[in-house]
Design a protein around this motif. Structure first.
Motif, mmCIF file in Angstrom:
data_model
loop_
_atom_site.group_PDB
_atom_site.id
_atom_site.type_symbol
_atom_site.label_atom_id
_atom_site.label_comp_id
_atom_site.label_asym_id
_atom_site.label_seq_id
_atom_site.Cartn_x
_atom_site.Cartn_y
_atom_site.Cartn_z
ATOM 1 N N LYS A 8 -30.810 -32.502 -51.832
ATOM 2 C CA LYS A 8 -30.713 -33.366 -50.649
ATOM 3 C C LYS A 8 -29.354 -34.069 -50.603
ATOM 4 O O LYS A 8 -28.669 -34.066 -49.594
ATOM 5 C CB LYS A 8 -31.846 -34.388 -50.661
ATOM 6 N N THR A 9 -28.977 -34.693 -51.709
ATOM 7 C CA THR A 9 -27.724 -35.444 -51.734
ATOM 8 C C THR A 9 -26.585 -34.497 -52.086
ATOM 9 O O THR A 9 -26.581 -33.907 -53.168
ATOM 10 C CB THR A 9 -27.812 -36.597 -52.760
ATOM 11 N N ARG A 10 -25.655 -34.328 -51.148
ATOM 12 C CA ARG A 10 -24.581 -33.351 -51.359
ATOM 13 C C ARG A 10 -23.202 -33.973 -51.322
ATOM 14 O O ARG A 10 -22.193 -33.292 -51.356
ATOM 15 C CB ARG A 10 -24.665 -32.246 -50.310
ATOM 16 N N ALA A 65 -31.510 -44.819 -49.175
ATOM 17 C CA ALA A 65 -30.963 -43.552 -49.661
ATOM 18 C C ALA A 65 -31.932 -42.450 -49.251
ATOM 19 O O ALA A 65 -33.135 -42.581 -49.448
ATOM 20 C CB ALA A 65 -30.794 -43.586 -51.174
ATOM 21 N N LYS A 66 -31.424 -41.380 -48.662
ATOM 22 C CA LYS A 66 -32.303 -40.304 -48.209
ATOM 23 C C LYS A 66 -32.837 -39.531 -49.409
ATOM 24 O O LYS A 66 -32.070 -38.947 -50.171
ATOM 25 C CB LYS A 66 -31.549 -39.355 -47.285
ATOM 26 N N SER A 67 -34.156 -39.548 -49.572
ATOM 27 C CA SER A 67 -34.755 -38.753 -50.638
ATOM 28 C C SER A 67 -35.517 -37.613 -49.981
ATOM 29 O O SER A 67 -35.817 -37.655 -48.791
ATOM 30 C CB SER A 67 -35.685 -39.609 -51.493
ATOM 31 N N LYS A 123 -33.066 -39.635 -58.119
ATOM 32 C CA LYS A 123 -31.941 -40.577 -58.061
ATOM 33 C C LYS A 123 -31.991 -41.437 -56.799
ATOM 34 O O LYS A 123 -31.898 -42.662 -56.871
ATOM 35 C CB LYS A 123 -30.602 -39.812 -58.116
ATOM 36 N N SER A 124 -32.130 -40.785 -55.652
ATOM 37 C CA SER A 124 -32.141 -41.530 -54.388
ATOM 38 C C SER A 124 -33.369 -42.445 -54.326
ATOM 39 O O SER A 124 -33.281 -43.580 -53.851
ATOM 40 C CB SER A 124 -32.119 -40.559 -53.204
ATOM 41 N N SER A 125 -34.497 -41.964 -54.850
ATOM 42 C CA SER A 125 -35.715 -42.788 -54.863
ATOM 43 C C SER A 125 -35.544 -44.021 -55.737
ATOM 44 O O SER A 125 -36.064 -45.094 -55.418
ATOM 45 C CB SER A 125 -36.901 -41.970 -55.376
ATOM 46 N N VAL A 183 -23.800 -45.887 -56.686
ATOM 47 C CA VAL A 183 -23.231 -44.632 -56.201
ATOM 48 C C VAL A 183 -24.178 -43.471 -56.499
ATOM 49 O O VAL A 183 -24.507 -43.199 -57.652
ATOM 50 C CB VAL A 183 -21.845 -44.385 -56.853
ATOM 51 N N ASP A 184 -24.643 -42.838 -55.437
ATOM 52 C CA ASP A 184 -25.591 -41.724 -55.536
ATOM 53 C C ASP A 184 -24.793 -40.422 -55.531
ATOM 54 O O ASP A 184 -24.048 -40.154 -54.600
ATOM 55 C CB ASP A 184 -26.525 -41.789 -54.314
ATOM 56 N N LEU A 185 -24.953 -39.633 -56.589
ATOM 57 C CA LEU A 185 -24.196 -38.386 -56.710
ATOM 58 C C LEU A 185 -25.116 -37.188 -56.463
ATOM 59 O O LEU A 185 -26.325 -37.281 -56.662
ATOM 60 C CB LEU A 185 -23.597 -38.272 -58.115
HETATM 61 MG MG MG Z 1 -30.595 -37.601 -53.798
#
Ligand code: MG
Ligand code: GTP
Length: 195
Positions: free
Chosen positions: A58-60, A50-52, A36-38, A74-76
């Motif tokens: 990773k995404t919290r 976005a931090k991948s 997702k972040s990528s 919006v990154d979930l």
């Molecule tokens: Mg992520």
């Protein structure tokens, strides 16, 4: 959809503090580590906005990226990540559910699937749940660079069958490594935002 400007806005841990300026939003869902972040980074053409991470989970938080000063990506947090406590999983689950079912500016959801694997039970539940809320969904099969041309066709067919997709329902093949599918995803986002 030329992306001229992309900036990180903030992370949120609850619904109460989300932006209230009514800009339209597109959210990303999918299991942990699916990319997702990528995808966000590739779409906005920035390596590390976005931090991948190769470490799942990773995404919290709910992460907002403002694009062209006019809409949010919006990154979930991902679902299905084993290495978090049950309590934390339930907390994220509730947060994501609340966001997806009750967020007024949300225009559509990009659901990511790993092209290498058949959809998981969580993927199926998520899709059914979004359908139930009549949320526009853009299905994206990612990590396409990791499969051969043959496998790609075979695996896409499995995904379509599992989700009961009709032939005209789009399923975009994507790779954050090669850039395959970037233009299709952008065009689909543009369509959702225009509705
Ligand atoms: Mg992520
Ligand atoms: P969470 O934040 O944990 O939910 O994960 P995520 O869905 O945001 O995944 P993320 O973008 O952090 O990517 C996870 C790992 O997969 C990283 O090591 C990425 O480099 C890798 N990855 C993501 N997309 C692709 C892709 O299209 N091709 C390849 N080969 N690797 C990818």
């Amino acid at each position: 959809l030329p992306i001229k400007k992309a900036e990180f806005v903030s992370c949120f841990v609850d619904m109460k503090s989300l932006p209230d300026n009514q800009l339209p939003e597109i959210a990303l869902v999918g299991r942990s580590n699916v990319g997702k972040s990528s995808l966000i980074n590739k779409i906005v053409n920035r390596k590390n906005l976005a931090k991948s991470s190769s470490t799942p989970g990773k995404t919290r938080t709910i992460n907002y990226y403002c694009i062209n000063d006019s809409w949010y990506m919006v990154d979930l947090p991902g679902y299905g990540f084993a290495k978090v406590s049950k309590t934390e999983k339930e907390k994220w689950g509730r947060m994501i559910e609340k966001y997806l079912s009750g967020r007024e500016p949300l225009r559509g959801v990009i659901q990511l699937l790993d092209i290498r694997h058949p959809p998981t039970q969580n993927d199926i539940l998520m899709k059914e749940w979004l359908n139930h809320y009549q949320m526009p969904i853009l299905l994206v099969a990612t990590k396409a660079d990791k499969v051969s041309r043959n496998e790609k066709q075979k695996n896409l067919a499995v995904i379509k069958k599992t989700f009961n997709l009709s032939p005209e329902q789009p399923l975009i093949t994507f790779s954050a490594v090669t850039g395959e599918g970037v233009e299709e995803v952008k065009a689909a986002i543009e369509e959702i935002l225009a509705e």
